[in-house]
Design a protein around this motif. Structure first.
Motif, PDB file in Angstrom:
ATOM      1  N   LEU A 118       0.837  -1.203   0.000  1.00  0.00           N
ATOM      2  CA  LEU A 118       0.000   0.000   0.000  1.00  0.00           C
ATOM      3  C   LEU A 118       0.872   1.253   0.000  1.00  0.00           C
ATOM      4  CD1 LEU A 118      -3.136   0.763   2.076  1.00  0.00           C
ATOM      5  CD2 LEU A 118      -1.099   2.126   2.508  1.00  0.00           C
ATOM      6  N   SER A 119       1.931   1.239   0.794  1.00  0.00           N
ATOM      7  CA  SER A 119       2.797   2.418   0.897  1.00  0.00           C
ATOM      8  C   SER A 119       3.576   2.662  -0.390  1.00  0.00           C
ATOM      9  CB  SER A 119       3.764   2.250   2.074  1.00  0.00           C
ATOM     10  OG  SER A 119       3.060   2.184   3.297  1.00  0.00           O
ATOM     11  N   HIS A 141      -7.603   4.547   0.574  1.00  0.00           N
ATOM     12  CA  HIS A 141      -7.271   3.244   1.144  1.00  0.00           C
ATOM     13  C   HIS A 141      -8.566   2.527   1.530  1.00  0.00           C
ATOM     14  CE1 HIS A 141      -3.324   4.801   1.183  1.00  0.00           C
ATOM     15  NE2 HIS A 141      -3.225   5.172   2.445  1.00  0.00           N
ATOM     16  N   ILE A 142      -8.653   1.246   1.213  1.00  0.00           N
ATOM     17  CA  ILE A 142      -9.749   0.426   1.745  1.00  0.00           C
ATOM     18  C   ILE A 142      -9.252  -0.187   3.037  1.00  0.00           C
ATOM     19  CG2 ILE A 142     -11.352  -1.469   1.329  1.00  0.00           C
ATOM     20  CD1 ILE A 142     -11.691   1.021  -0.503  1.00  0.00           C
ATOM     21  N   ASN A 143      -9.776   0.308   4.143  1.00  0.00           N
ATOM     22  CA  ASN A 143      -9.360  -0.140   5.467  1.00  0.00           C
ATOM     23  C   ASN A 143     -10.400  -1.126   6.012  1.00  0.00           C
ATOM     24  OD1 ASN A 143      -8.083  -0.385   7.957  1.00  0.00           O
ATOM     25  ND2 ASN A 143      -7.759   1.801   8.208  1.00  0.00           N
ATOM     26  N   SER A 144     -10.669  -1.100   7.279  1.00  0.00           N
ATOM     27  CA  SER A 144     -11.598  -2.034   7.913  1.00  0.00           C
ATOM     28  C   SER A 144     -11.995  -1.480   9.272  1.00  0.00           C
ATOM     29  CB  SER A 144     -10.922  -3.402   8.088  1.00  0.00           C
ATOM     30  OG  SER A 144     -11.698  -4.251   8.928  1.00  0.00           O
ATOM     31  N   LEU A 145     -13.124  -1.946   9.780  1.00  0.00           N
ATOM     32  CA  LEU A 145     -13.497  -1.597  11.154  1.00  0.00           C
ATOM     33  C   LEU A 145     -12.412  -2.002  12.143  1.00  0.00           C
ATOM     34  CD1 LEU A 145     -17.294  -2.542  11.545  1.00  0.00           C
ATOM     35  CD2 LEU A 145     -16.299  -0.256  11.351  1.00  0.00           C
ATOM     36  N   VAL A 166      -2.657   1.177   8.431  1.00  0.00           N
ATOM     37  CA  VAL A 166      -3.268   1.877   7.293  1.00  0.00           C
ATOM     38  C   VAL A 166      -3.862   3.205   7.755  1.00  0.00           C
ATOM     39  CG1 VAL A 166      -5.161   1.802   5.625  1.00  0.00           C
ATOM     40  CG2 VAL A 166      -3.711  -0.205   5.953  1.00  0.00           C
ATOM     41  N   LYS A 167      -4.543   3.198   8.882  1.00  0.00           N
ATOM     42  CA  LYS A 167      -5.142   4.428   9.410  1.00  0.00           C
ATOM     43  C   LYS A 167      -4.064   5.463   9.713  1.00  0.00           C
ATOM     44  CE  LYS A 167      -7.971   6.109  13.252  1.00  0.00           C
ATOM     45  NZ  LYS A 167      -8.668   5.731  14.509  1.00  0.00           N
ATOM     46  N   VAL A 168      -2.985   5.042  10.360  1.00  0.00           N
ATOM     47  CA  VAL A 168      -1.913   5.969  10.716  1.00  0.00           C
ATOM     48  C   VAL A 168      -1.197   6.485   9.465  1.00  0.00           C
ATOM     49  CG1 VAL A 168       0.290   6.178  11.917  1.00  0.00           C
ATOM     50  CG2 VAL A 168      -1.586   4.923  12.984  1.00  0.00           C
TER      51      VAL A 168
END
Length: 249
Positions: A118-119, A141-145, A166-168
């Protein structure tokens, strides 16, 4: 002006061969975008072509866990389509190997795709946009709960950690672009359970698992991506969290 501003522009969707990635690719094709679908199963990407859609689909075989593969894909896009205007980092995987007995190769696979891949894709897309003077590009970005809370199960800690990363990384990217005085926008979509092939990488999970809990469909996540892209350039929707109706998680 909504999605019309991106008609004819180039969107790269990673992990486009099935599930959420496939739904996003087709949603963008229907809005007239030129979509590059990157995946290992390139034949499945080719099958996503919509004859009645105004957009154009290009399928590229690639592995997001391999930097050379990523660089090769971006090189092809630069040489054939001028460059990437929208990047959707959808490729991701998980497994349920725990922290006390799991093998390094299982953990590494998650981190190589969900974090490093991703990076690398993000770096290449942003550099390409900056080089071409694109100031209205978008990184999603496709992240998640699970990227927003502690792990529910002990044996999904590495996967959950990758989604926290991913969030950070997204917030770090936003601040990086602000420091560069760039108007490239960033955001993430964080869904709960989505009925896809995702759980095939989780040994021991029953085949009917999705029948036991409320689930989203891939198209629901694609609609969230379109919502994010369609906002006025002054609006940066940073995170869309989607719970399946009736879910207690």
């Amino acid at each position: 002006m909504g999605m019309e501003r991106y008609a004819g522009r180039v969107a790269l969707v990673t992990g486009a061969s099935s599930g959420i990635g496939a739904a996003i690719a087709q949603a963008l094709l229907r809005r007239g975008l030129t979509v590059v679908g990157l995946a290992r199963r390139v034949d499945r990407v080719k099958a996503l072509e919509l004859k009645d859609a105004p957009g154009k689909l290009y399928a590229i075989q690639g592995d997001v866990s391999n930097e050379d593969s990523i660089l090769s894909a971006f090189k092809w896009i630069r040489e054939n389509l001028s460059g990437v205007d929208i990047l959707v980092n959808n490729a991701g995987l998980g497994n349920n190997y725990d922290l006390t007995t799991g093998k390094t190769e299982h953990w590494k696979r998650i981190l190589d795709v969900n974090v490093l891949g991703l990076s690398i894709c993000t770096r290449e897309a942003v550099q390409d946009m900056l080089r071409r003077g694109v100031d209205d590009g978008f990184i999603i970005h496709i992240n998640s709960l699970v990227g927003h809370r502690p792990p529910t199960y002990h044996n999904t800690a590495v996967y959950c950690a990758s989604k926290h990363a991913v969030k950070v990384l997204l917030e770090g990217l936003r601040k990086d672009l602000v420091a560069r005085n760039s108007k490239i926008r960033v955001g993430e979509v964080s869904p709960g359970a989505v009925r896809t092939e995702f759980l095939t990488n989780f040994p021991g999970i029953p085949a009917n698992q999705y029948d036991l809990v409320p689930c989203l469909q891939s198209e629901d996540v694609a609609e969230a991506v379109l919502y994010m892209l369609s906002q006025n350039p002054r609006v940066q929707v940073h995170d869309v969290i989607i719970h399946p109706t009736g879910s207690s998680y």
